[in-house]
Structures are given as C-alpha cells and as structure tokens.
Scaffold this motif. Structure first.
Motif, PDB file in Angstrom:
ATOM      1  N   UNK A 433       8.961  12.326  -2.971  1.00 27.20           N
ATOM      2  CA  UNK A 433       9.926  12.646  -1.909  1.00 27.20           C
ATOM      3  C   UNK A 433      11.092  13.359  -2.582  1.00 27.20           C
ATOM      4  N   UNK A 434      11.128  14.676  -2.442  1.00 22.16           N
ATOM      5  CA  UNK A 434      11.957  15.520  -3.288  1.00 22.16           C
ATOM      6  C   UNK A 434      13.430  15.104  -3.313  1.00 22.16           C
ATOM      7  N   UNK A 435      13.969  14.758  -2.158  1.00 25.21           N
ATOM      8  CA  UNK A 435      15.394  14.443  -2.053  1.00 25.21           C
ATOM      9  C   UNK A 435      15.640  12.931  -2.035  1.00 25.21           C
ATOM     10  N   UNK A 436      14.630  12.157  -2.412  1.00 27.28           N
ATOM     11  CA  UNK A 436      14.755  10.706  -2.383  1.00 27.28           C
ATOM     12  C   UNK A 436      15.583  10.164  -3.533  1.00 27.28           C
ATOM     13  N   UNK A 437      16.084   8.939  -3.325  1.00 30.06           N
ATOM     14  CA  UNK A 437      16.829   8.255  -4.376  1.00 30.06           C
ATOM     15  C   UNK A 437      16.655   6.754  -4.214  1.00 30.06           C
ATOM     16  N   UNK A 438      17.458   5.977  -4.893  1.00 28.55           N
ATOM     17  CA  UNK A 438      17.300   4.530  -4.888  1.00 28.55           C
ATOM     18  C   UNK A 438      17.541   3.909  -3.514  1.00 28.55           C
ATOM     19  N   UNK A 439      18.163   4.669  -2.627  1.00 26.98           N
ATOM     20  CA  UNK A 439      18.435   4.153  -1.286  1.00 26.98           C
ATOM     21  C   UNK A 439      17.373   4.577  -0.275  1.00 26.98           C
ATOM     22  N   UNK A 440      16.359   5.300  -0.713  1.00 26.52           N
ATOM     23  CA  UNK A 440      15.299   5.772   0.184  1.00 26.52           C
ATOM     24  C   UNK A 440      14.185   4.732   0.270  1.00 26.52           C
ATOM     25  N   UNK A 441      13.715   4.468   1.473  1.00 23.04           N
ATOM     26  CA  UNK A 441      12.596   3.558   1.700  1.00 23.04           C
ATOM     27  C   UNK A 441      11.363   4.380   2.060  1.00 23.04           C
ATOM     28  N   UNK A 442      10.250   4.100   1.367  1.00 25.23           N
ATOM     29  CA  UNK A 442       9.013   4.851   1.582  1.00 25.23           C
ATOM     30  C   UNK A 442       7.874   3.864   1.839  1.00 25.23           C
ATOM     31  N   UNK A 443       7.075   4.147   2.844  1.00 22.20           N
ATOM     32  CA  UNK A 443       5.925   3.288   3.156  1.00 22.20           C
ATOM     33  C   UNK A 443       4.768   4.154   3.628  1.00 22.20           C
ATOM     34  N   UNK A 444       3.561   3.553   3.615  1.00 26.39           N
ATOM     35  CA  UNK A 444       2.363   4.286   4.017  1.00 26.39           C
ATOM     36  C   UNK A 444       1.454   3.385   4.845  1.00 26.39           C
ATOM     37  N   UNK A 445       0.589   4.030   5.596  1.00 27.56           N
ATOM     38  CA  UNK A 445      -0.495   3.311   6.243  1.00 27.56           C
ATOM     39  C   UNK A 445      -1.689   4.244   6.357  1.00 27.56           C
ATOM     40  N   UNK A 446      -2.871   3.649   6.424  1.00 22.62           N
ATOM     41  CA  UNK A 446      -4.095   4.413   6.537  1.00 22.62           C
ATOM     42  C   UNK A 446      -4.651   4.186   7.938  1.00 22.62           C
ATOM     43  N   UNK A 447      -4.897   5.302   8.617  1.00 22.56           N
ATOM     44  CA  UNK A 447      -5.357   5.242  10.012  1.00 22.56           C
ATOM     45  C   UNK A 447      -4.360   4.418  10.824  1.00 22.56           C
ATOM     46  N   UNK A 448      -4.827   3.403  11.525  1.00 25.03           N
ATOM     47  CA  UNK A 448      -3.934   2.563  12.334  1.00 25.03           C
ATOM     48  C   UNK A 448      -3.673   1.214  11.679  1.00 25.03           C
ATOM     49  N   UNK A 449      -3.806   1.159  10.354  1.00 19.33           N
ATOM     50  CA  UNK A 449      -3.613  -0.102   9.649  1.00 19.33           C
ATOM     51  C   UNK A 449      -2.152  -0.490   9.529  1.00 19.33           C
ATOM     52  N   UNK A 450      -1.912  -1.555   8.811  1.00 15.41           N
ATOM     53  CA  UNK A 450      -0.548  -2.041   8.613  1.00 15.41           C
ATOM     54  C   UNK A 450       0.217  -1.128   7.652  1.00 15.41           C
TER      55      UNK A 450
END
Length: 532
Positions: A433-450
């Motif tokens: 995440x190019x402009x991310x820093x320690x205050x950025x929250x990042x999450x992922x999911x696959x299809x309709x999963x959690x």
C-alpha cells in the motif's frame, strides 16, 4: 620625482585591487561603492508592470529578508536591511498576495546583489548586478487564497538529459495539465548533475501554468565550488535564494537548504552531507518567531530531516509548535516517518516527516513500457510518481499518484497464480500500500469469506524482488538493453497474511481493503486459481 613615484604607487594599488576582485569568490563592497544598507519598497502593483508607479501604494507589514535578518515594511511600505557584496534580498509572500512570475511561472520574489557576479564555474551563475540600486522594490498583486487548497510535490525528477525530460513530460506533466493546484514544489534534484538541463526542465514544468517553487538538491549544486557559499550559484541564477519562506492560505511554508557542500583538505575530493548551518538556522528561528504559534508550518527540504547532522538544532525550533510537518525527497522510496524521543525529539507529540515518492522513481531505470519509458519502480516496490498535499485550514492530507496509473492505483497485490487445495494455508498474500504507514489498517478476504487482518512487515517486496532478478537475467543475455533497477530494500508500507485453509477448487477473488489514518478506504483485487 616624488610625485611620479606617488602616482605609480596609487596606480599599482588600484591595479592590485582590481586583480583581487577578479579572483573567484572575491568581493569588495567599498571597491564597488556598495552601501552597507539596502533600502526598498514593497508595493501594490495595480497595473502589473513591476514598477512602482504613482498611485500604487506601499504595503505595510510585509516581511523582507537578507537571508539572516527579517524586517517588516513600515506604513509607507519601505524597509531597510544590511547587505554584503553577496546577498540575496527576498520578500516573504503573505497570504492573499502574489509575487510576479516570469515566463516559466517561476516566482520572482528576490533580488540578487552580486556586484561582480558569480565566480567562474562550469555552469552559469548570477551575472554582475553592479552597484546596489537606490531602492530594491518588490511588486505584489492581490489574489484569493482559501482555507482549502492543494499543492503538487515532485520528489527528484532528476533528468540527465532532454530524453529524460521527455520522460517526465509524458509520464507526469501531461496528466497534470489543467490542475487546480495552487502551486507546485520540486523537492530537490531538479536535474542530475548536468545543470545545463535546468532550462529544459523549467520549460516542461511551466506547462502546468501554476507558480512553481524549487528546493535545492545535492545534484543541483556547482560541484566545482570551493565552499558551500558558492555551491548554489546556478540554482540562484534560475530560482533565487536556496532557502526562503512564504505563506499560502493559512499555511506557512519554509524552503530549507540542507545540502552542506564540503571540500575536504587533503585528497581534493569534494562531497556533501545533510546540514543546515548557523546562518540558515538563524533565519528559520527569526521567521518562526514572527508568525503565530498556532499557524500550520510545512518545512520542505531535499535530504530527509533524520539525515541532517544538525537536525537537533532545528528540532529545538519546531518541536513545541502544535502544527508542523516536514517533507523531503532524496532516498527514492516513499515513507511516513514519525520522529520521537528516540531521535532526540523533545516535543509533546511525534513529528510527521514525509519522504516523498520520486518522479524519476529509480532514476528512470528498468525495462521500457510501450511508450519507451522505463517502469522506474522504486526499490521499496512503489511506482514512480508524485504527491498532492491537500490542506483544509490546519488539517492536511497527502495523496499518492502513481505516474500514468490514475488516482485509484494505491496498491500492488502479490499472490500465487495457481495453488493446490493443500497449499492454501501455506501461501502468502502481500499488499504493498504505497502511501500506507503505521496508522494504516489492511485486511483481506477471499470470495465471500471472513475478513483477515494483515500484518505490517518491514520486508523486501517479493514482487519487486522477482522483477529485479528477472531483469538481471535479461541483461546478462542482452547487456545494455536497459539499465538495471536498484537492489530491493525493505518497504515501510508492506502487509502480508496467509490464505485461508482449504479453499475449494475454482477461481477466486482476493479482496484487499486498506483504511488510512484519515479514515479513507482503498480497495483492490487479485484473482487466483485453486486446482488439483
């Protein structure tokens, strides 16, 4: 006979004085008849001709500097300041006023007083200005400067030649023409050692049609100069003083020269380091003492503040101000740095320093795209580009723009192309995440999963590493086909997580969501396949 001898002695002294003045760096106020005090007027230039005509009043309270001292104009718009035979006088632009622009949209807010001009150098400096004028005047015209505005920030365009200026034109300038930004700033390394490229660079940037300020970088100096005082002569020729300040809207901007040119005794090789020096620190101290404590201050420099050897002297001047940030270029990666007591910061809260994305990325290196422009990905895996600093009163927000990719391109996702069901829980997904820093929250999911929280790591971007290794193999077989990109370095804006276990067979979407410290949400996707 005695009279003839006296004439010969006087003539010899005059000849010797002229010879000394012709030496590089030599100056003499008395020989030039230069007074020790400059007088001038700051006035409302109603007709825009740059001359104080009858009926054009002087402006009271406008600050003017000689690079050390700062004085405010009196009720008649007049000021006086001490000068030497190598002094640049400049006006500190206040809110809702504008200084003239030349044909290249470069602000004309200064007057060089160099009676004998710059010493001889490889690149042109300031031509001899002659005796100090009776009045050094500064014209200003009114303009509206709202609470909300935007400023474009270029880190290190750094073209070596016209070909690379053309890269900048097609990769960045074309998409910015028509911008609504109030002004722009190049954060140093305007060019790459060849200062003769500056005119071409200036003409290209001028197409944006907005005032453009410049910071001096380590590749913008006269490297044949014998000392720091003379290292910026060509920069001064094109852009004015190497440090100065101005207001726009509610914000006070300070342009900092943190390139300390050193000519060591002994081996004869010259070098540089990050440094400010006492004269500049005095200017910054005086400047800050004359503006409100609660005014937003932005310091713009080339070398990151954490790489400046006398940075702690600067910290003492800004650490108690509630609203102050700084921004730089130089390192060819993008990073948000939060300076704390670990670095000797004594302020009540951490200082936010931004190391800005560079226009040239990795110095215009890497395989060319369909336009013939190298991809120039930086060593932290982020694309080349520029940023826009948005202001809303005292609030600010930095936006990252990947060159030629549009404002929505905010991350790169790295994941396997195809895996077996047994490999799912062992497979990693990375999000840069190019402009991310320690205050950025990042999450992922696959299809309709959690949703799965991703961990911020300081590692080499694996996608960039593969690009680096694959391009090396190409160059081994085809030397000189293009220029090798730099070795990968750990990224400050990289997140990773394992795929969920036991994904079913089929084609699946990985959805990445990043939320920055301002609460803004950015989304992107990548497709993977699960096969036996």
């Amino acid at each position: 006979m005695a009279r003839l001898l006296l004439i010969m002695i006087v003539s010899g002294v005059l000849f010797l004085s002229l010879m000394l003045m012709s030496l590089p760096g030599a100056t003499s106020d008395s020989a030039e008849g230069t007074p020790s005090t400059a007088n001038g007027l700051v006035f409302h230039d109603k007709n825009g001709n740059g001359v104080a005509d009858p009926g054009e009043p002087g402006l009271e309270g406008i600050r003017v500097s000689n690079g050390t001292d700062i004085v405010a104009t009196n009720a008649d718009g007049r000021y006086e300041l001490p000068v030497s035979s190598d002094t640049t006088l400049f006006v500190i632009k206040p809110r809702n006023w504008r200084t003239p622009l030349n044909e290249l949209n470069l602000p004309q807010f200064y007057y060089h007083h160099k009676p004998i001009g710059s010493p001889k150098s490889k690149y042109p400096g300031v031509e001899p200005t002659g005796p100090l004028p009776e009045s050094v005047d500064f014209a200003m015209t009114p303009q509206e400067e709202p609470e909300n505005f935007r400023a474009i920030l270029f880190g290190d365009p750094q073209p070596r030649n016209q070909k690379e200026v053309d890269y900048i034109a097609h990769d960045v300038i074309e998409e910015l023409i028509g911008t609504d930004a109030a002004f722009g700033v190049t954060l140093g390394d305007i060019v790459f050692n060849d200062l003769g490229v500056m005119p071409a660079m200036n003409k290209t940037v001028a197409l944006l049609g907005i005032p453009w300020y410049n910071v001096v970088g380590n590749h913008d100096i006269n490297m044949d100069a014998p000392n720091r005082k003379l290292a910026n002569e060509t920069f001064e020729h094109f852009y004015g003083p190497s440090y100065y300040s101005f207001d726009y809207g509610p914000v006070h901007f300070i342009v900092v020269d943190d390139i300390e040119w050193i000519v060591p005794q002994g081996d004869g090789r010259s070098t540089y380091r990050g440094g400010l020096g006492p004269e500049q620190l005095k200017f910054i101290e005086t400047d800050l003492a004359q503006i409100p404590e609660d005014q937003m201050v932005v310091l713009m420099m080339h070398i990151p503040i954490i790489g400046v050897h006398d940075r702690h002297d600067l910290y003492r001047l800004i650490e108690q101000r509630p609203l102050c940030i700084s921004i730089s270029g130089h390192t060819h990666h993008h990073e948000h740095v939060w300076i704390t007591d670990v670095d000797g910061w004594n302020g009540p809260k951490p200082h936010h320093h931004i190391i800005n994305v560079t226009v040239c990325g990795s110095w215009w290196r890497g395989t060319p795209d369909e336009r013939g422009i190298p991809h120039a990905t930086m060593a932290d895996g982020a694309p080349n580009g520029y940023s826009i600093l948005n202001f809303d009163g005292n609030d600010y927000r930095l936006d990252y723009y990947a060159a030629g990719r549009g404002s929505n391109h905010q991350m790169e996702i790295d994941a396997p192309e195809v895996i077996t069901p047994a490999q799912t829980s062992e497979s990693l997904v990375y999000a840069n995440v190019f402009n991310g820093d320690q205050h950025t929250q990042v999450k992922m999911r696959v299809a309709d999963g959690d949703w799965i929280e991703m961990d911020r790591v300081r590692e080499v971007d694996p996608k960039y590493l593969r690009t680096y290794e694959s391009e090396l193999k190409v160059l081994e077989k085809n030397p000189g086909l293009f220029t090798e990109i730099p070795r990968p370095k750990a990224s400050s804006h990289l997140w990773k997580a394992n795929l969920p276990a036991s994904l079913p067979l089929g084609t699946h979407r990985i959805h990445i969501q990043a939320i920055d410290r301002h609460g803004r949400q950015f989304d992107d996707s990548r497709i993977i396949r699960v096969e036996e």
